[in-house]
Design an enzyme around this catalytic site. Sequence first.
Site, PDB file in Angstrom:
ATOM      1  N   ARG A  54     -70.506  46.063 -16.926  1.00  0.00           N
ATOM      2  CA  ARG A  54     -69.533  45.012 -17.267  1.00  0.00           C
ATOM      3  C   ARG A  54     -68.757  45.419 -18.526  1.00  0.00           C
ATOM      4  NH1 ARG A  54     -71.127  40.855 -20.119  1.00  0.00           N
ATOM      5  NH2 ARG A  54     -73.077  40.583 -18.995  1.00  0.00           N
ATOM      6  N   TYR A 106     -44.348  34.918 -10.060  1.00  0.00           N
ATOM      7  CA  TYR A 106     -45.314  34.868  -8.968  1.00  0.00           C
ATOM      8  C   TYR A 106     -46.005  33.485  -8.909  1.00  0.00           C
ATOM      9  CZ  TYR A 106     -49.640  35.722  -6.457  1.00  0.00           C
ATOM     10  OH  TYR A 106     -50.697  35.623  -5.603  1.00  0.00           O
ATOM     11  N   ASP A 178     -44.686  41.312 -16.731  1.00  0.00           N
ATOM     12  CA  ASP A 178     -45.396  41.637 -15.491  1.00  0.00           C
ATOM     13  C   ASP A 178     -44.577  42.718 -14.798  1.00  0.00           C
ATOM     14  OD1 ASP A 178     -46.348  41.755 -12.851  1.00  0.00           O
ATOM     15  OD2 ASP A 178     -47.108  39.701 -12.946  1.00  0.00           O
ATOM     16  N   LYS A 203     -50.959  46.147  -5.713  1.00  0.00           N
ATOM     17  CA  LYS A 203     -49.677  46.404  -5.072  1.00  0.00           C
ATOM     18  C   LYS A 203     -49.375  47.906  -5.065  1.00  0.00           C
ATOM     19  CE  LYS A 203     -49.552  42.009  -4.441  1.00  0.00           C
ATOM     20  NZ  LYS A 203     -50.408  41.398  -5.406  1.00  0.00           N
TER      21      LYS A 203
END
Length: 392
Positions: A54, A106, A178, A203
């Site tokens: 983690r 978005y 972004d 993406k």
Amino acid sequence: MTDEAQRGGHFETRAIHAGQRPDPATGATIVPVYQTSTFTQEAIGRHKGFEYSRGNNPTREALEKCLASLEGGSFGVAYASGMAAISGLTQLLSAGDHVVVADDLYGGTFRLFTHVLPRFGVHFSWVDATRADEIAEAVRPETRFLWVESPTNPMLRLVDITACAEIARGRDCLLVVDNTFATPYLQNPLALGAHVSIHSTTKYIGGHSDVIGGAVVVDDEEIDAQLRFTRNATGGVPGPWDAWLTLRGLKTLALRMREHETNASRVAGFLVTRPEVTRVHYPGLPDHPGHALAKRQMRGFGGMVTIDLAGGAEAAQRFCNATRIFSLAESLGGIESLIGYPFLMSHGAFPRDEKLRKGITENTVRLSVGIENADDLCDDLGRALERATGTA
Ligand SMILES: Cc1ncc(COP(=O)(O)O)c(C=O)c1O
């Protein structure tokens, strides 16, 4: 490959080598999938820099270094998804803080900013970020972030990153961009003055529609440390296998983006000639309102094309169902072509009036143009237009 060579070189070279040394344990040329949750220590507190996955993992670290290099930043922080990256960044905020955010963004980010973060006392002002004066007017003493996307999803509007960065620097807040649609191959927000570049690596960066991921790239060591601290505290990390798949995709980003763009230009040029299409939104078209800005701040126009169809909702929805190569699916940026209906799909979270105000109508269709043969793609769209409008 030396450290120096890993840092230098052109984009294509860094995509394949930055952060990716042969494995120190075995010499494996490709960074292995370190599929382990923990790392054995030689003695208490004596280890090789990794304790628990983690906190840190060698596969993820290679991805982070490569992403930072390609974005021209000093630090990359990888997350389990684009939304985990966005939410990780907002964990730097406290109750009472304020964010000025572009209203063209978005739908998932909109959902987080309208339905989740306000419950924690974070306030938002929504502006038309194509107008620098609106952004400047919305900034308050407690504003911490200016938050924009460029090109925007799905209308492909261009926001002037340099102008936003000037406002942010003058008012002591951070500009967050972004950069998912443009990718580091076509645009580097940090070089244009932004403080943070953020990605859904699901993406174009992953590029093969087979992995979900996200990343934040910054230049500031203090912000990097805060991001790592909150990510470890909240846990939104990608697993080693997902980090490896993303890194493998990243290696061919330049090649893919060139092909995406070639095909998108062909598709946009083809659709402009079709009577069933009333408007083609593609920054590469000379009559696109952001064309000049795209030429200034990007190194290309990308692989997304949005269109408005004649014939209303019915024709647009029939068109989405009629393509054979373009798959009707959420997401974008993969090697295969996708078609989407933003009104009900990617932007379904926005209220109807908001969508209409942004230009997302029931006639709007979004195309993620893949790297198949461009003639096949145009044939597929042409036949689907005929089927959708009853001319076939
Ligand atoms: C511009 C943009 N940012 C962020 C996201 C969220 O990314 P993810 O789906 O990886 O959580 C998306 C997803 O479509 C997006 O298009």
